[in-house]
Design a protein around this motif. Sequence first.
Motif, short mmCIF file in Angstrom:
data_model
loop_
_atom_site.label_atom_id
_atom_site.label_comp_id
_atom_site.label_asym_id
_atom_site.label_seq_id
_atom_site.Cartn_x
_atom_site.Cartn_y
_atom_site.Cartn_z
N ALA A 122 -39.66 56.60 -5.26
CA ALA A 122 -38.27 56.49 -4.80
C ALA A 122 -38.20 56.30 -3.29
N ALA A 123 -39.14 56.91 -2.55
CA ALA A 123 -39.11 56.81 -1.09
C ALA A 123 -39.21 55.37 -0.64
N VAL A 124 -40.02 54.56 -1.31
CA VAL A 124 -40.14 53.14 -0.95
C VAL A 124 -38.98 52.34 -1.50
N VAL A 125 -38.69 52.52 -2.78
CA VAL A 125 -37.66 51.69 -3.43
C VAL A 125 -36.29 51.89 -2.79
N ASP A 126 -35.96 53.11 -2.39
CA ASP A 126 -34.64 53.39 -1.83
C ASP A 126 -34.45 52.82 -0.43
N CYS A 127 -35.56 52.42 0.21
CA CYS A 127 -35.43 51.78 1.53
C CYS A 127 -34.71 50.43 1.44
N PHE A 128 -34.59 49.89 0.24
CA PHE A 128 -33.97 48.58 0.06
C PHE A 128 -32.69 48.70 -0.77
N ALA A 129 -32.02 49.84 -0.63
CA ALA A 129 -30.83 50.11 -1.44
C ALA A 129 -29.75 49.06 -1.25
N GLY A 130 -29.71 48.39 -0.11
CA GLY A 130 -28.69 47.38 0.14
C GLY A 130 -29.06 46.00 -0.36
N GLN A 131 -30.21 45.87 -1.01
CA GLN A 131 -30.69 44.58 -1.47
C GLN A 131 -30.11 44.26 -2.85
N PRO A 132 -29.42 43.12 -3.01
CA PRO A 132 -28.92 42.76 -4.35
C PRO A 132 -30.07 42.33 -5.25
N ARG A 133 -29.90 42.50 -6.56
CA ARG A 133 -30.94 42.07 -7.49
C ARG A 133 -30.84 40.57 -7.69
N SER A 134 -32.00 39.92 -7.64
CA SER A 134 -32.07 38.48 -7.86
C SER A 134 -32.87 38.21 -9.12
N ALA A 135 -32.63 37.07 -9.72
CA ALA A 135 -33.39 36.69 -10.91
C ALA A 135 -34.84 36.44 -10.52
N PRO A 136 -35.79 36.99 -11.29
CA PRO A 136 -37.20 36.76 -10.97
C PRO A 136 -37.53 35.27 -11.02
N GLY A 137 -38.45 34.86 -10.16
CA GLY A 137 -38.85 33.47 -10.13
C GLY A 137 -40.18 33.31 -9.46
N PRO A 138 -40.60 32.07 -9.20
CA PRO A 138 -41.91 31.83 -8.58
C PRO A 138 -42.00 32.27 -7.13
N CYS A 139 -40.87 32.60 -6.55
CA CYS A 139 -40.84 33.03 -5.16
C CYS A 139 -39.95 34.26 -5.04
N ASN A 140 -40.42 35.31 -4.35
CA ASN A 140 -39.59 36.49 -4.16
C ASN A 140 -38.35 36.14 -3.35
N ALA A 141 -37.22 36.69 -3.77
CA ALA A 141 -35.97 36.45 -3.06
C ALA A 141 -36.05 36.99 -1.65
N PRO A 142 -35.37 36.36 -0.70
CA PRO A 142 -35.41 36.83 0.69
C PRO A 142 -34.91 38.27 0.81
N LEU A 143 -35.39 38.93 1.84
CA LEU A 143 -35.02 40.32 2.10
C LEU A 143 -33.82 40.36 3.05
N ARG A 144 -32.80 41.09 2.66
CA ARG A 144 -31.63 41.28 3.54
C ARG A 144 -31.90 42.50 4.42
N THR A 145 -31.79 42.32 5.71
CA THR A 145 -32.21 43.37 6.64
C THR A 145 -31.07 44.01 7.42
N GLU A 146 -29.80 43.65 7.12
CA GLU A 146 -28.70 44.16 7.93
C GLU A 146 -28.66 45.69 7.97
N ARG A 147 -28.91 46.32 6.84
CA ARG A 147 -28.83 47.78 6.78
C ARG A 147 -30.18 48.42 6.49
N LEU A 148 -31.26 47.66 6.66
CA LEU A 148 -32.58 48.17 6.31
C LEU A 148 -32.96 49.39 7.14
N LEU A 149 -32.73 49.35 8.45
CA LEU A 149 -33.08 50.49 9.29
C LEU A 149 -32.31 51.74 8.86
N ASP A 150 -31.03 51.58 8.56
CA ASP A 150 -30.23 52.73 8.12
C ASP A 150 -30.78 53.30 6.82
#
Length: 615
Positions: free
Chosen positions: A16-44
């Motif tokens: 949970a400590a790692v996964v919750d660091c990206f709580a502001g990240q929307p879920r994207s459909a899996p594909g051949p390339c990982n969806a971009p990371l949204r960083t606006e609230r990552l530090l928070d």
Amino acid sequence: MRLQFKVQRFQTEAVAAVVDCFAGQPRSAPGPCNAPLRTERLLDDVRAVQRRGGLPLSTALATSEAAPDAPHLDVEMETGTGKTYVYIRTIMELHRRYGWSRFIVVVPGVAIREGVRKAFELTAEHFRQMYGTRPRPFTYDSSALHELDRFRSGAGVQVMIINLQAFNSSSRENRRIYEEQDGFGSRRPIDVIRASRPIVIIDEPQRIGSARSLESLSRFAPLMVLRYSATHRVRHDLVHRLDALTAYRRKLVKRITVVGIEGEPGPARRRVQIREVIRAHLDKERELYARGVKVLSLLFIDQVIRYRDYSREDQLGDYARIFAEEYRSLTAGEPDGPYRRYLDGIPVERTHQGYFAIDRRTGRMIDGTASDVDAYDLILRDRERLLSLDEPVRFVFSHSALREGWDNPNVFVIGMLKSSDDIVSRRQEVGRGLRLAVDRHGERMEGINELTVVADESYASFVAGLQAEGDLRAITDGRRVRRSPAPVARTARTAVHRVAFDSAELVARCVAALDDGLAPRQYVVQTADSTRIHPVTTDRMLDPVGELAELTRLTRRTIAAILTAVRPRTFALCGRDGAAAIINREKAALIDAGQRRGTTIGAPVRGCSNTSTSC
């Protein structure tokens, strides 16, 4: 036998400590390339996780040459608490919550790579039941690039396991990852990897920290970098910590009993250490045999030649010979019964095995960190077989190849037949035996989890120091082996002087010192309720006059005068090292006295290790 896995709270917290660091990240459909990371609230979000775990708060997101524009999260977990399980489950949770499906696990060597590969295999069914699917891992091989196409375009969670040498070495084979391959559609493997924007997980990052390694990692174009270790050297954004003391208090690892050995180094001391490893092993095995629990012991040595000596007809090194002698001696008195019959069914030559680097040109074991193919399958790939009482191997000798990445839950004894001042290495070596023991069904057991570490004095001091600093789980001084009498201190000299002094005075001083200072050599092993004495055979000399003359740089005439004047009992105790040390001490004292009186003749000769005199 298959190891059993259960959902445990302390591992869920790490996930949970790692996964919750990206709580502001929307879920994207899996594909051949990982969806971009949204960083606006990552530090928070990172700070929220750190605040929840009572960790220092990051003021800004950490950076690294491994991925200058990506987040870098550190997870600290004590060895033996299941960090490999944790990051595999983290992979599955990141996929479930955010849709990311391309991952690379980077490891520093073959032992860790095989341990990781085995962990994916053993946990596959466990995670299928938890998530309805399982990760699809493969080990990168430049001669099997079709696996990269599956990694790029395959469905589900794709995981590539790669060791550092495969992309950070200058060898022709390992440079193929950066070159166009005719059999790969004239593509470069690195371009296929980069296009997936993988999440990179580094196992044991303290061994992947050079500038060249970080630059090579950056070529993967990671979306983020997650680092897992018990001994981080470089800190980034720490989001979870399960340190040694906490792990012990929560009964997640074995407690440690130390057998410390004091005294001057040498073959006699190593013999006592090997004897104590075997004794501790047999004591534990005798206790657990009826319960069907396999007991393993691991011995770290300083040079492969101590175990495998190719100059001898039987290729046995000194430690292998000592082991066989001491094992036969300690098992000879075992009373008749089921355990005695178990011992009788295992020839001594089959109960120990070596795992070392292998020289590919000669096929011989060498000092290093690669794998020895003879022991490879049993020790790395078939750990479940090693846990079976039907498998005769119970003692494993290693140089450094098993220091990280390999741990077996039923290692109950570790012998340190080497000296080391590297704190990280020592902790990693002790960590090979910290995992909680399992029974014949792979279920964890309680009430038997104690690891005995047989160490030299300096190593025992190190372990005690970690306990005093609150940085290691509880340690008991169950047995302490000490040398009696205390060894004579050697005089270290950095310059050579030519000195004139009275030979008769030197002879008289040496005779008195030898008569007073030489005593029967012995080791004393103390336990809570008993004391054992181990006499040590004196290192007798074939030519005592000639050998001592060479070791002391005195004339044969002076040495002969000393040896003829000592008591008969003293002469019988005159071994090579002990007698030479005392004579050199008395000679050095006379030299120092001569210098103070101004009787030194000639200028100092720098850089020489011998002292010449007029005697």
